[in-house]
Design a protein around this motif. Structure first.
Motif, PDB file in Angstrom:
ATOM      1  N   THR A  10      11.958   8.471  -7.715  1.00  0.00           N
ATOM      2  CA  THR A  10      11.870   7.018  -7.825  1.00  0.00           C
ATOM      3  C   THR A  10      11.538   6.385  -6.482  1.00  0.00           C
ATOM      4  N   GLU A  11      12.186   6.850  -5.431  1.00  0.00           N
ATOM      5  CA  GLU A  11      11.904   6.320  -4.102  1.00  0.00           C
ATOM      6  C   GLU A  11      10.454   6.600  -3.705  1.00  0.00           C
ATOM      7  N   LEU A  12       9.959   7.819  -4.008  1.00  0.00           N
ATOM      8  CA  LEU A  12       8.578   8.165  -3.683  1.00  0.00           C
ATOM      9  C   LEU A  12       7.604   7.300  -4.471  1.00  0.00           C
ATOM     10  N   PHE A  13       7.901   7.089  -5.766  1.00  0.00           N
ATOM     11  CA  PHE A  13       7.027   6.267  -6.600  1.00  0.00           C
ATOM     12  C   PHE A  13       6.959   4.840  -6.080  1.00  0.00           C
ATOM     13  N   MET A  14       8.117   4.265  -5.711  1.00  0.00           N
ATOM     14  CA  MET A  14       8.130   2.887  -5.222  1.00  0.00           C
ATOM     15  C   MET A  14       7.369   2.768  -3.914  1.00  0.00           C
ATOM     16  N   ALA A  15       7.523   3.756  -3.045  1.00  0.00           N
ATOM     17  CA  ALA A  15       6.798   3.707  -1.773  1.00  0.00           C
ATOM     18  C   ALA A  15       5.290   3.749  -2.005  1.00  0.00           C
ATOM     19  N   ALA A  17       3.720   2.931  -4.766  1.00  0.00           N
ATOM     20  CA  ALA A  17       3.302   1.726  -5.492  1.00  0.00           C
ATOM     21  C   ALA A  17       3.119   0.547  -4.544  1.00  0.00           C
ATOM     22  N   VAL A  18       4.060   0.348  -3.613  1.00  0.00           N
ATOM     23  CA  VAL A  18       3.951  -0.777  -2.678  1.00  0.00           C
ATOM     24  C   VAL A  18       2.726  -0.618  -1.786  1.00  0.00           C
ATOM     25  N   VAL A  19       2.490   0.602  -1.295  1.00  0.00           N
ATOM     26  CA  VAL A  19       1.308   0.837  -0.457  1.00  0.00           C
ATOM     27  C   VAL A  19       0.032   0.610  -1.257  1.00  0.00           C
ATOM     28  N   ALA A  20       0.013   1.073  -2.523  1.00  0.00           N
ATOM     29  CA  ALA A  20      -1.170   0.900  -3.365  1.00  0.00           C
ATOM     30  C   ALA A  20      -1.450  -0.571  -3.633  1.00  0.00           C
ATOM     31  N   VAL A  21      -0.393  -1.379  -3.835  1.00  0.00           N
ATOM     32  CA  VAL A  21      -0.579  -2.809  -4.073  1.00  0.00           C
ATOM     33  C   VAL A  21      -1.260  -3.465  -2.879  1.00  0.00           C
ATOM     34  N   VAL A  22      -0.818  -3.099  -1.679  1.00  0.00           N
ATOM     35  CA  VAL A  22      -1.439  -3.680  -0.478  1.00  0.00           C
ATOM     36  C   VAL A  22      -2.880  -3.209  -0.337  1.00  0.00           C
ATOM     37  N   MET A  23      -3.140  -1.933  -0.636  1.00  0.00           N
ATOM     38  CA  MET A  23      -4.494  -1.400  -0.508  1.00  0.00           C
ATOM     39  C   MET A  23      -5.450  -2.002  -1.526  1.00  0.00           C
ATOM     40  N   MET A  24      -4.934  -2.485  -2.649  1.00  0.00           N
ATOM     41  CA  MET A  24      -5.787  -3.104  -3.671  1.00  0.00           C
ATOM     42  C   MET A  24      -6.509  -4.332  -3.140  1.00  0.00           C
ATOM     43  N   LEU A  25      -5.974  -4.951  -2.076  1.00  0.00           N
ATOM     44  CA  LEU A  25      -6.615  -6.139  -1.516  1.00  0.00           C
ATOM     45  C   LEU A  25      -7.976  -5.815  -0.903  1.00  0.00           C
ATOM     46  N   ILE A  26      -8.196  -4.573  -0.512  1.00  0.00           N
ATOM     47  CA  ILE A  26      -9.452  -4.228   0.165  1.00  0.00           C
ATOM     48  C   ILE A  26     -10.245  -3.151  -0.576  1.00  0.00           C
TER      49      ILE A  26
END
Length: 699
Positions: A10-15, A17-26
């Motif tokens: 769960t911790e790995l998935f959340m980490a 997911a958060v990085v992927a959300v930020v990367m979606m901006l570019i």
């Protein structure tokens, strides 16, 4: 192991997911992935709203402020990704979610649909920005401020319950932690609510950019006719805007709900069910109002009359339920009245082990809202006394007593008065330690702890008193000092059998062999008496392992000889280094008074066996001469600035102490076996009875 593995995943998935959300901006996204993520955004917003509705306390959903941030960034990333695809693909854009919101949700096509969609988008933006978000932000600000302002008062209430033994120390800590989490939560919500308002503003900006950018790209780059460019890009912009703002609207609603339910202890549904079904009269009134409205010309009676009938049905059901509740309550009240009063009374009325009673004029000393810190000092004194004496002081109950004078306080042990004093609020107690030459004007009194001469002066003369050499003490410090002295002088009375058993039970976890061996030889009461004897002479019992080992070694011999005082001496010898260092100087020199050999023999000869142990029974003239000589020698040592310590044989130590305890209760008496080798002993005087007194006694 599986739980840990799942937690790590769960911790790995959340980490990720958060990085992927930020990367979606570019990073550009394919259309099918964009549709899936937009659907996920809708589901996430719906789940957040449902969790809030089923949450009993706001702090139970403590990650809500963080979720607000992540969901806002996720929504903005989707908005940026959809904008990129709309502007690059133009009329060939095939995002199903955006097209669905631009056509199906609006309800019609063509120019009319564009206008309707634009109006709906503007209305949603206005409702979210001006009503929900603004109100939730304001409530969060007020809740954060009031939660922080009320924190000291709530902590004081918890401390008062703890001191009155209404709750345990663990419960008090848990409640304080809950209070701190509540303050932290509303403080975080105060800032997190700005995410939503920022999301609304950015949503408007992105929509305008979509329309203007679409015009430019469609007409200039793609060469599309103006009508086609307008119909395509405005439709896509409206659909994209609605799709991004609808989840934001759900989250804004959840934010408003969670910050407006701070006083609730149930879920939203439970609160609605309870509070909307308390009184049937409101439904009768509503039904009559709807019925009267249906009779007026022009009103839809076919809608109003069925609604009135539904309210009548609700009123009848609630009336029956309320009647049942009233009947049950009446029966319960009658049953309570029928019970004799003696059944409600406890067979005993327990007394507080240690309590502090205050006159009503001293109540501000325990009111934290007025800056008082006495409760915190009392808690600190309990901890320090535990470290110094090795005795866990029971909770000190602080109560007001109207029988006391307004400025009076009183300490009680098991309901018995052991010390009291008077305090003038707003004044300082100036104690004369003996070196004051220029006396100040003020109300003369005595220090309630040590009985030293003192003065009451107001705050204006505090600096002057300190310069004159007085020891200046404020009211809370007076009570705190008195409490510390009470604990030291009455520690033996505070230590009961139950407390002794707790000490043994705690020690048994780490030293089971020592405790079991000592308990084989001695009973609980005998161990308690040894500990009480040590505390009575202010010897710390914190080193319980050494004490119990000595009791195990000599317990059987003491019981055979029926001399329990022998055990106390052996326990003291086991603590010899601790006792010596307590009275030695920094360079390990112990200055002592010795006793003349003939006088010591007289004290030994006066020993008499009693039911409570061996005591000294000197005849009155001899005892008077002994006390007089002892007092003179002690005063001479004190004049030189040294602490008076008497050194004698092991057999005479207890008799010397007990024979002088009434006149000199703080006198320290050591035996020769208690002196450790690395302590240097310096004799500063000898106690003896003058020859003329001996002659009179002999004659």
């Amino acid at each position: 192991m599986p739980n840990n593995l799942f937690g790590n995943r769960t911790e790995l998935f959340m980490a990720v997911a958060v990085v992927a959300v930020v990367m979606m901006l570019i990073i550009p996204l394919p259309t099918i992935l964009l549709d899936a993520l937009m659907a996920m955004n809708l589901v996430l917003a719906l789940l957040i709203l449902l969790i809030v509705l089923y949450t009993r306390k706001a702090t139970d959903f403590s990650i809500f402020p963080t979720i607000l941030l992540v969901s806002t960034v996720f929504s903005l990333a989707l908005n940026v990704s959809s904008t990129r695809l709309i502007l690059t693909k133009g009329s060939s854009f095939d995002g199903r979610m955006v097209r669905a919101f631009s056509s199906f949700v609006v309800g019609s096509g063509g120019t009319e649909g564009l206008v309707v969609g634009a109006v709906i988008f503007v209305v949603i933006i206005a409702v979210q920005a001006m009503v929900i978000t603004k109100g939730a932000t304001r409530i969060a600000e007020v809740a954060a401020r009031f939660a922080l302002d009320a924190l000291p008062g709530k902590q004081m209430a918890i401390e008062a319950e703890y001191n009155s033994q209404a709750i345990t120390e663990e419960e008090a800590i848990a409640r304080k932690n809950d209070l701190q989490r509540e303050v932290d939560f509303y403080g975080a919500m105060d800032g997190s609510s700005k995410f939503i308002s920022g999301n609304v503003k950015v949503g408007i900006l992105i929509t305008v950019v979509n329309v203007i950018g679409g015009f430019i790209i469609g007409m200039v780059i793609h060469g599309e006719p103006p009508a086609l460019a307008i119909s395509n890009y405005i439709a896509f912009a409206i659909g994209d805007g609605l799709l991004s703002q609808f989840p934001a609207l759900l989250i804004s609603t959840a934010t408003g709900i969670i910050v407006t339910r701070s006083v609730s202890n149930g879920t939203f549904g439970e609160d609605v069910s309870e509070q909307f079904t308390r009184d049937a009269r409101i439904y009768w009134i509503g039904a009559v109002a709807l019925g009267a409205l249906a009779l007026l010309p022009g009103f839809p009676w076919y809608v109003l009359l069925p609604m009135a009938g539904l309210l009548v049905f609700m009123a009848i059901r609630l009336g029956r339920r309320q009647t049942k509740r009233d009947t049950a309550a009446a029966k319960t009240a009658e049953a309570k009245k029928a019970k004799p009063e003696t059944e409600d009374m406890s067979p005993i009325v327990p007394l507080d082990p240690l309590s502090l009673e205050l006159g009503y004029g001293l109540i501000p000393l325990v009111d934290r809202e007025k800056g008082a810190e006495l409760l915190e000092r009392v808690h600190r004194i309990r901890r320090e006394s535990g470290l110094d004496l090795g005795l866990v002081i029971p909770q000190i109950r602080i109560i007001d007593n109207i029988r006391l004078e307004p400025s009076e306080y009183c300490f009680k042990i098991q309901g018995v008065d052991v010390g009291r004093g008077k305090i003038r609020m707003g004044y300082y107690l100036c104690i004369n330690p003996g070196g004051v030459k220029d006396e100040l004007p003020g109300e003369k009194t005595r220090d309630p702890t040590f009985g030293l001469p003192a003065l009451w002066v107001n705050e204006d003369k505090r600096d002057e008193a300190e310069r004159a050499g007085y020891t200046v003490v404020d009211p809370p410090s007076i009570i705190a000092t008195h409490l510390t002295d009470i604990i030291k002088r009455h520690a033996a009375e505070i230590l009961g059998r139950q407390a002794t058993q707790k000490i043994l039970d705690t020690l048994k976890k780490d030293y089971p062999a020592v405790v079991e061996e000592a308990q084989k030889v001695l009973s609980l009461g005998e161990i308690q008496k040894v500990l009480q004897s040590l505390l009575r002479e202010q010897v710390s019992i914190r080193n319980m392992v050494a004490i119990l080992e000595a009791l195990a070694d000599y317990g059987q011999a003491a019981k055979t000889a029926k001399n329990m005082q022998f055990l106390v001496e052996k326990a003291r010898q086991a603590l010899s280094r601790q006792i010596c260092l307590q009275f030695a100087t920094d360079d390990r020199v112990l200055r002592v008074l010795t006793i003349n050999q003939a006088l010591e023999q007289k004290i030994l000869d006066s020993a008499v066996e009693t039911a409570s142990g061996v005591i000294s029974a000197m005849d009155p003239p001899t005892r008077m001469a002994w006390i007089k000589s002892l007092s003179r020698a002690v005063a001479a040592v004190q004049d030189q600035g040294w602490y008076p310590v008497i050194l004698c044989s092991e057999a005479a130590r207890y008799l010397v102490k007990s024979s002088s305890d009434r006149e000199l209760p703080n006198l320290v008496v050591l035996s020769i076996p208690e002196i450790v080798p690395d302590i240097s002993v310096e004799a500063v005087g000898e106690i003896k009875i003058e020859s003329e007194v001996d002659g009179k006694l002999a004659g």
